[in-house]
Design a protein around this motif. Sequence first.
Motif: not given
Length: 346
Positions: A237-244, A281-284, A289-292
């Motif tokens: 999903s785009w949420h983690i990369p974008l927020s990082v 590739f790592i945070a995701t 990682a978080a699930t919600t």
Amino acid sequence: MAFRIASSPFTHNRQTTRQIMIQVMPACLPGLAALAYFFGSGIVIQLALACATALIAEGVVLKLRRQPLADRLSDGSALLTALLLALSLPPLGPWWMIVLATAFAIIIAKQLYGGLGHNPFNPAMVGYVVLLISFPVQMTSWSPPQSLLLHPASPTDSMALIFTGATPDGLTLAQLRATVDGVTQATPLDGFKTDLRTCTLTAVNYRWDWQTSAGWTWANIGFLLGGLYLIWRRVISWHIPLSVLAAMLICAGLGHWLAPAVSAPPLLHLFSGATMLGAFFIATDPVTAATTVKGRLFFGALTGLLVWLIRTWGGYPDGVAFAVLLANICVPLIDHYTQPRAYGHR
């Protein structure tokens, strides 16, 4: 008893683990190609060592646990851990470092907790941090781009350096790292922090050196392209990369504006080190990682903030590995407070 069902970044489209890994590993190829082009073929040798070690270590533990070997080894999770480790380590580091890190990642950080799906920390980053704490000099000694070296390393030279510490002509790694102007060079982030400490540079007058930073820039562009491909394929999903990336850029921009004498400019943070590799590739990692949906945004923002803090005031030039592991610790708390609640629930 109420059971909560949550989706992970890699599992929202009902793909199997093997199908996911088959897409994630090729997405790393643009970044891998850039690293091999600018820093030599040593990274390919390290990758082969890491993959062999991962499969052997995973196979031995599965055999001891009486688990099915074929199914577990073919899911690709061990190979992905090996790939992420090989991409993170100096290409010409000694062979035993990549073997030690990979074995620790598989046996301790993954299988000791019960195998895939049960580990609380990213296995590849655990292996990386073990080496970084134990052998900081070797881990922060990256060679300059091949084009700047007096003696560019051939595949034969890389093989000899990794396994024996010297080329067939007798050149050591320190001699091979000598550049055309007679100086050695660290990574752009490490060089920036060193120059700040020695008062030979201030962030106010910092200028982007394309010649010495091209390898890191293109590697980050390669991982960015691979990450966008995974988002397009809905593997992540785009949420983690974008927020990082957003948290890192906001912090770097404010820091450079408020304290330009000590804070690196945003572009240096964005296209140096393992920024894109870490964000996509790592945070995701689906397990750690978080699930919600809200949780992923908080998790990514926390990771980006920690990366900037470690790079700016910490003792390590990159900080992605430590940031991800620290964010992994907070995942249970993040998931607990970001779970969707039923209507009317108090």
